[in-house]
Design an enzyme around this catalytic site. Sequence first.
Site, mmCIF file in Angstrom:
data_model
loop_
_atom_site.group_PDB
_atom_site.id
_atom_site.type_symbol
_atom_site.label_atom_id
_atom_site.label_comp_id
_atom_site.label_asym_id
_atom_site.label_seq_id
_atom_site.Cartn_x
_atom_site.Cartn_y
_atom_site.Cartn_z
ATOM 1 N N ASP A 45 -27.365 40.490 -40.809
ATOM 2 C CA ASP A 45 -26.588 41.694 -41.075
ATOM 3 C C ASP A 45 -25.546 41.462 -42.173
ATOM 4 O O ASP A 45 -24.343 41.638 -41.960
ATOM 5 C CB ASP A 45 -25.910 42.137 -39.773
ATOM 6 N N ARG A 81 -29.836 45.406 -33.791
ATOM 7 C CA ARG A 81 -30.681 45.487 -32.591
ATOM 8 C C ARG A 81 -31.684 46.638 -32.714
ATOM 9 O O ARG A 81 -32.848 46.506 -32.323
ATOM 10 C CB ARG A 81 -29.817 45.666 -31.345
ATOM 11 N N ASP A 97 -28.055 36.952 -28.688
ATOM 12 C CA ASP A 97 -26.989 36.879 -29.690
ATOM 13 C C ASP A 97 -27.079 35.554 -30.442
ATOM 14 O O ASP A 97 -27.373 34.507 -29.846
ATOM 15 C CB ASP A 97 -25.616 37.006 -29.023
ATOM 16 N N ASP A 99 -24.984 33.511 -31.580
ATOM 17 C CA ASP A 99 -24.090 32.397 -31.252
ATOM 18 C C ASP A 99 -24.290 31.905 -29.818
ATOM 19 O O ASP A 99 -23.602 30.997 -29.372
ATOM 20 C CB ASP A 99 -22.615 32.757 -31.494
ATOM 21 N N ARG A 131 -16.222 29.942 -22.232
ATOM 22 C CA ARG A 131 -15.841 31.317 -21.912
ATOM 23 C C ARG A 131 -16.379 31.659 -20.532
ATOM 24 O O ARG A 131 -17.236 30.970 -19.992
ATOM 25 C CB ARG A 131 -16.351 32.316 -22.955
ATOM 26 N N GLU A 182 -21.346 49.346 -26.690
ATOM 27 C CA GLU A 182 -22.646 49.964 -26.961
ATOM 28 C C GLU A 182 -23.744 49.393 -26.060
ATOM 29 O O GLU A 182 -24.678 50.078 -25.664
ATOM 30 C CB GLU A 182 -23.023 49.810 -28.443
ATOM 31 N N ASP A 183 -23.612 48.099 -25.723
ATOM 32 C CA ASP A 183 -24.616 47.488 -24.856
ATOM 33 C C ASP A 183 -24.484 47.990 -23.418
ATOM 34 O O ASP A 183 -25.479 48.108 -22.696
ATOM 35 C CB ASP A 183 -24.532 45.960 -24.911
ATOM 36 N N ARG A 211 -17.005 31.135 -29.143
ATOM 37 C CA ARG A 211 -16.869 30.571 -30.491
ATOM 38 C C ARG A 211 -15.490 29.957 -30.681
ATOM 39 O O ARG A 211 -14.482 30.521 -30.255
ATOM 40 C CB ARG A 211 -17.100 31.666 -31.544
ATOM 41 N N HIS A 216 -16.034 36.011 -31.667
ATOM 42 C CA HIS A 216 -17.049 36.653 -30.835
ATOM 43 C C HIS A 216 -16.784 38.146 -30.768
ATOM 44 O O HIS A 216 -15.658 38.591 -30.617
ATOM 45 C CB HIS A 216 -17.051 36.062 -29.419
#
Length: 406
Positions: A45, A81, A97, A99, A131, A182-183, A211, A216
């Site tokens: 992207d 996506r 994703d 990462d 995380r 959005e997910d 990260r 992130h």
Amino acid sequence: MSVAQPDVSVIIGAYEAMPYLVECLASVEAQTLDPARVEVIAVDDGSTDGTGEYLEEFAARAPMTVTVIRQENSGGPSGPRNVGLDKATGRYVFFLDADDRLGPEALERMVAMADENGTDVVLGRIEGVNRNAPKSMFGKTLKRTDVYSSNIKFTLSAQKLFRRALLERHGMRFDESLWTGEDALFTMEAYLRADGVSVVADHTCYYLVGRDDGKHVTKSGSYKLRFDSARALMELLARMLPPGAERDVLMVRPFLVTLLPQFGPVFLRNDEETRRTKMELARPLMDAHWNEGVAQRLRVHERLRLYLVARQRPDLLMDVIQFIKDKREPAPVLKKGNTRLYLAYPHFRSKAAGVPDRVYLAEPREAKEYPGWRKSPAESFLRKAVRKVRRRLSRLRTAPRSAAVG
């Protein structure tokens, strides 16, 4: 000779993903599913850090089919996506994703779970690396469940296996107008439309990587975007479900996870203008979607804060938040033969504040933590009857439909 349809299309949206992309792609290459049964669609992207070049290097040597698409930056994860979904040919799709990374055998186990049970969505256990990761829905492996009778509503990230026929039948795509959440919208719709959901809890299928550079996507975005996300999810639930218990159960998710954190300790640190703006942004959401059915499914301090937001009383709200921030414990007040427990957070039974007692009334799951409280015999009988009905409905919902989705 016709080429066999892949079992799964792994869709990777990548932006400035180096060096995390190296381990991400290595985890795809190490999957035990036959490479001929996997396709990778990677969308760069608009990266400037070598992400696109590394994707092309991987495509040249990978044992599975890899399609690399390079485009101008779209500003968020939804665009890549959707581009990947448009190109996908697999029976299933998995959003990875750039990462993060897959666990060993993840694709093989998730595809097998979906095939064996005819389910449309599969959740694989997630482990966090630097995380936190969601845990409450991974207590045990479930061959077939739904969004009402499990905790899957508390993981709405896109990193799941979805039957592509489900997505195509309903024209499902990610909302590119949302910059966060959005997910959640996409996944909740999939849960609601799915012919069953499976949970793989006995094997780590996905590593959620924090990260080091703090870039992130879930950490970015202003507080106003959180209200946009909450509104979108609430509107989806209101559109897809009639008023009633099922809608209320799911409406807890946006209120508790997306909206309430805006009225936690951070609210005390906000300047006056920000606090005023938050209350204004919350007003239409509370007016449209806050009700007793949602309120009764929350703990007292959660319910009280949201009630005061609905009442547009930031003055009272500040007192409650400070009380919680100071880690003070509310005094328990037992009534009606110790079968009713009120938790005396600030403004309890204050005539000036005018907050109804019911807002402070602990539901049984919270009340049982306090010595001296006991269940009302009538309430116990009623709750047993309600649980019996819910179990029957759950069995009906999770039974495979007569015509399996292809």
